[in-house]
Design an enzyme around this catalytic site. Structure first.
Site, mmCIF file in Angstrom:
data_model
loop_
_atom_site.group_PDB
_atom_site.id
_atom_site.type_symbol
_atom_site.label_atom_id
_atom_site.label_comp_id
_atom_site.label_asym_id
_atom_site.label_seq_id
_atom_site.Cartn_x
_atom_site.Cartn_y
_atom_site.Cartn_z
ATOM 1 N N ASP A 148 -6.601 -21.343 -46.416
ATOM 2 C CA ASP A 148 -7.142 -20.292 -47.283
ATOM 3 C C ASP A 148 -8.590 -20.570 -47.665
ATOM 4 O OD1 ASP A 148 -6.537 -22.388 -48.955
ATOM 5 O OD2 ASP A 148 -5.760 -21.155 -50.574
ATOM 6 N N ARG A 170 4.166 -40.019 -55.402
ATOM 7 C CA ARG A 170 4.323 -38.871 -56.297
ATOM 8 C C ARG A 170 5.025 -37.739 -55.546
ATOM 9 N NH1 ARG A 170 0.472 -35.250 -54.656
ATOM 10 N NH2 ARG A 170 0.981 -33.825 -56.337
ATOM 11 N N GLU A 203 -11.020 -33.454 -54.890
ATOM 12 C CA GLU A 203 -9.879 -34.229 -54.426
ATOM 13 C C GLU A 203 -10.263 -34.814 -53.069
ATOM 14 O OE1 GLU A 203 -5.865 -32.431 -56.006
ATOM 15 O OE2 GLU A 203 -6.927 -30.899 -54.891
ATOM 16 N N SER A 237 -1.824 -21.658 -48.097
ATOM 17 C CA SER A 237 -2.923 -22.570 -47.785
ATOM 18 C C SER A 237 -2.661 -23.481 -46.594
ATOM 19 C CB SER A 237 -3.224 -23.366 -49.047
ATOM 20 O OG SER A 237 -4.328 -24.172 -48.839
ATOM 21 N N GLY A 285 3.677 -31.098 -54.989
ATOM 22 C CA GLY A 285 3.875 -29.838 -55.699
ATOM 23 C C GLY A 285 3.863 -28.657 -54.748
ATOM 24 N N THR A 286 3.632 -28.908 -53.457
ATOM 25 C CA THR A 286 3.538 -27.787 -52.513
ATOM 26 C C THR A 286 4.489 -27.903 -51.325
ATOM 27 O OG1 THR A 286 1.785 -28.879 -51.266
ATOM 28 C CG2 THR A 286 1.088 -27.389 -53.026
ATOM 29 N N ASN A 336 -8.803 -34.682 -50.450
ATOM 30 C CA ASN A 336 -8.486 -33.741 -49.378
ATOM 31 C C ASN A 336 -9.549 -32.650 -49.180
ATOM 32 O OD1 ASN A 336 -8.022 -31.848 -51.417
ATOM 33 N ND2 ASN A 336 -5.809 -32.099 -51.381
ATOM 34 N N ASP A 356 -9.355 -25.292 -44.577
ATOM 35 C CA ASP A 356 -7.892 -25.169 -44.504
ATOM 36 C C ASP A 356 -7.489 -23.690 -44.442
ATOM 37 O OD1 ASP A 356 -8.376 -24.425 -47.100
ATOM 38 O OD2 ASP A 356 -6.670 -25.477 -47.940
ATOM 39 N N ARG A 416 5.058 -37.980 -51.581
ATOM 40 C CA ARG A 416 3.883 -38.501 -50.890
ATOM 41 C C ARG A 416 3.684 -39.970 -51.241
ATOM 42 N NH1 ARG A 416 1.958 -33.971 -48.643
ATOM 43 N NH2 ARG A 416 1.703 -32.096 -49.919
HETATM 44 C C1 G16 Z 1 -2.937 -27.522 -53.183
HETATM 45 C C2 G16 Z 1 -3.617 -27.815 -54.493
HETATM 46 C C3 G16 Z 1 -4.401 -29.094 -54.383
HETATM 47 C C4 G16 Z 1 -3.503 -30.229 -53.942
HETATM 48 C C5 G16 Z 1 -2.741 -29.838 -52.659
HETATM 49 C C6 G16 Z 1 -1.656 -30.833 -52.316
HETATM 50 O O1 G16 Z 1 -3.891 -27.356 -52.197
HETATM 51 O O2 G16 Z 1 -4.477 -26.726 -54.802
HETATM 52 O O3 G16 Z 1 -4.969 -29.365 -55.632
HETATM 53 O O4 G16 Z 1 -4.215 -31.380 -53.697
HETATM 54 O O5 G16 Z 1 -2.103 -28.591 -52.828
HETATM 55 O O6 G16 Z 1 -0.784 -30.906 -53.411
HETATM 56 P P1 G16 Z 1 0.573 -31.708 -53.400
HETATM 57 O O7 G16 Z 1 0.214 -33.104 -52.980
HETATM 58 O O8 G16 Z 1 1.092 -31.617 -54.778
HETATM 59 O O9 G16 Z 1 1.458 -31.063 -52.355
HETATM 60 P P2 G16 Z 1 -3.818 -26.150 -51.181
HETATM 61 O O10 G16 Z 1 -5.108 -26.216 -50.449
HETATM 62 O O11 G16 Z 1 -2.625 -26.375 -50.308
HETATM 63 O O12 G16 Z 1 -3.684 -24.945 -52.059
#
Ligand code: G16
Length: 549
Positions: free
Chosen positions: A285, A505, A377, A68, A508-509, A379, A283, A514
């Site tokens: 994807d 927090r 969200e 993404s 997760g990606t 974003n 974005d 953050r």
């Molecule tokens: C993914 C999740 C979203 C989240 C974003 C950022 O988005 O699907 O729900 O808001 O990551 O997450 P984090 O702050 O945990 O890194 P995407 O568009 O990258 O798949």
């Protein structure tokens, strides 16, 4: 048969997709996400897991290969459940387990899953729907998923390069036996564009609304796919497309796309800087979208996910009132939602609003508790979900013919609008059509839209730490539990700034922590964000240069 299959599974795993990485990874906000070079064995194993999940659910399961918004060298994978939801949380731990186990223990974990869920139909050949984004690495990673599916005895259905929301849509179409739509790309475009044209009618413009939008494709799959959509729109909406570099150019999400625009609060590269023109960015994807414009003084104005959510909720509330049909409307946000938007929803729109942790899976789930649930969200990731009973109520009301003309019109409008929406997951392209529909209905240009409320200045920072899991949170991520003492420090800092709010927090990606901050002035907001970032750096084991205040 089974024995033979098992041998194939484990021989393949050892020979073709050996686990080469020592450190563990975990199934996070959006599945697994890391450097593409570290992912082959994870993909193969996700292929295995998808087949087990499909057998357990007796349904089609989806696998999407994408990272993404991340930079081009990253990649990732997420599993899509039968009704388009993200993989059920109780299975995330199995995904993590199966990804991290050594090659010689893979068999044990698979047997554990089969035993835990009592999967007896091991000879079934369920369909696994597979899609990928435009990253160069996606090609061989999807081959690994396909090999995993085949080794486990499933039937891979390869859709090639598609957007994440398209993949969710295909899964739902297949599992509803086409009641949701045709499980093809063409079926997807036709469903959305036909509904859009029906609602728009013959007058393409209205009041201040002009039917032209500049579209930033982030040099990704969103750029490739919008071309097909445009054909189906037949001029009802003119989409001027920018940022469509060839695959492998290294430009994916670079200085453009929804994540760049939202987090940097900047106009992207590649689009003409004409004043007061409505622009949008998707974005990598195409599951997120944000709108924006530059004014006469080249000042940048952002309409993020909060704005889109409030636009949609305000509209739905009005149309719903006109139908005279009683349905419960609600809105779901995360801690990133601008405080001004939450005030506006609560005090002006008077729509109930809930706050949940980051990740569409949480928002989607909560939204399903309303008859009509809008979730976004900040974003730009979000959609609207309708309970089946709500759709039924609207259709029955129309059929019984007891409605006044106004009620009938409003009900028809609402029913048609449901088909513009991809209810299966946040979808940039479908969201764009919905926003355009509402702006057209209201006769608004982008400035009119912006008038609803004024955002509090806000800032998003990233802090790199040794181990981001030392940060744990509660209260929908608004309070930090560990490291001990950090929350008290944040509270003390926040108290110094009028309308101040801040939380931290672990992402997760990405491998970062953050930091979000908002305050009544941008100077205060910048200071607040920097002070909190510094505290995170000090108390959570920061690496590299400490953030400057
Ligand atoms: C993914 C999740 C979203 C989240 C974003 C950022 O988005 O699907 O729900 O808001 O990551 O997450 P984090 O702050 O945990 O890194 P995407 O568009 O990258 O798949």
């Amino acid at each position: 048969n089974n024995k033979l299959r098992c041998r194939t599974v484990y021989a393949f795993a050892r020979e073709m997709y050996p686990k080469t990485i020592k450190h563990d990874i975990s199934y996070g906000t959006a599945g697994f996400r890391t450097r593409a070079t570290d992912l082959s064995y994870v993909m193969y194993r996700m292929g295995l897991l998808a087949v087990l999940r499909a057998r357990y659910k007796n349904a089609v399961i989806g696998v999407m290969i994408t990272a993404s918004h991340n930079p081009e060298p990253d990649n990732g994978v997420k599993l899509v459940d039968p009704m388009g939801e993200m993989l059920e949380q109780s299975w995330e731990k199995w995904a993590t387990k199966i990804a991290n186990v050594t090659d010689d223990k893979l068999e044990n974990v698979i047997n554990d899953i089969i035993a835990e869920y009592n999967i007896e139909n091991m000879n079934d050949r369920p369909e696994i729907v597979i899609g990928k984004d435009t990253r160069p690495s996606s090609l061989h990673l999807s081959k690994a998923v396909i090999d995993g599916v085949l080794a486990m005895g499933g039937k891979p259905v390869d859709y090639g390069i598609v957007t994440t929301p398209q993949l969710h849509y295909f899964v739902v179409c297949k599992n509803t036996r086409r009641a949701y739509g045709q499980p093809t790309e063409d079926g997807y475009y036709k469903k959305l564009t036909n509904a859009f044209k029906k609602v728009r009618g013959q007058n393409f413009n209205n009041g201040n609304y002009v039917n032209r939008v500049l579209y930033d494709g982030a040099n990704g799959v969103g750029a490739k796919k919008i071309k097909y959509l445009k054909e189906g729109l037949e001029g009802s909406l003119i989409v001027d497309m920018y940022n469509d570099e060839i695959i492998g150019s290294g430009k994916l999400n670079y200085l453009c796309g929804a994540d760049f625009v939202k987090s940097q609060q900047k106009f992207p590269t590649g689009l003409p800087q004409d004043p007061n023109v409505r622009c949008c960015s998707v974005d990598g994807d195409a599951d997120r979208i944000v709108y924006y414009y530059l004014d006469e003084n080249k000042k940048f104005h952002l309409m993020d996910g909060d704005r889109i959510a409030t636009l949609i909720a305000g509209f739905l509330k009005e149309v719903l009132e006109k139908t005279g049909i009683s349905l419960k409307l609600g809105l779901v946000q995360t801690a990133y939602a601008n405080g001004a938007s939450t005030d506006y929803i609560t005090n002006e729109l008077k729509v109930p609003v809930a706050c949940v942790p980051t990740g569409v899976k949480h928002l989607h789930h909560k939204a399903l508790s309303y008859d009509i649930g809008v979730y976004f969200e900040a974003n730009g990731h979000g959609t609207v979900v309708f309970k089946n009973s709500a759709k039924e109520k609207l259709r029955t009301a129309l059929e019984t013919n007891n409605l006044s003309d106004e009620q009938k019109h409003a009900t028809e409008r609402l029913i048609n609008i449901i088909d513009i929406i991809n209810e299966t997951v946040g979808d940039a392209i479908s969201d764009m059509l919905l926003v355009e529909t509402i702006l057209h209905y209201r006769g608004w240009d982008i400035k009119d839209w912006e008038k609803a409320y004024t955002d509090l200045p806000n800032k998003l920072l990233k802090v790199t730490v040794q181990d981001r899991t030392v940060i744990t949170t509660t209260d929908a991520e608004r309070k930090c539990v560990t490291p001990e003492g950090l929350q008290a420090e944040i509270d003390a800092i926040v108290a110094k700034y009028p309308k101040g709010r801040s939380f931290v927090r672990p992402s997760g990606t990405e491998d970062v922590v953050r930091v979000y901050a908002e305050a009544s002035t941008s100077q205060d907001c910048d200071k607040l964000a920097a002070e909190v970032a510094k505290k995170v750096f000090e108390l959570a084991g920061g690496t590299g240069n400490p953030p400057e205040i």
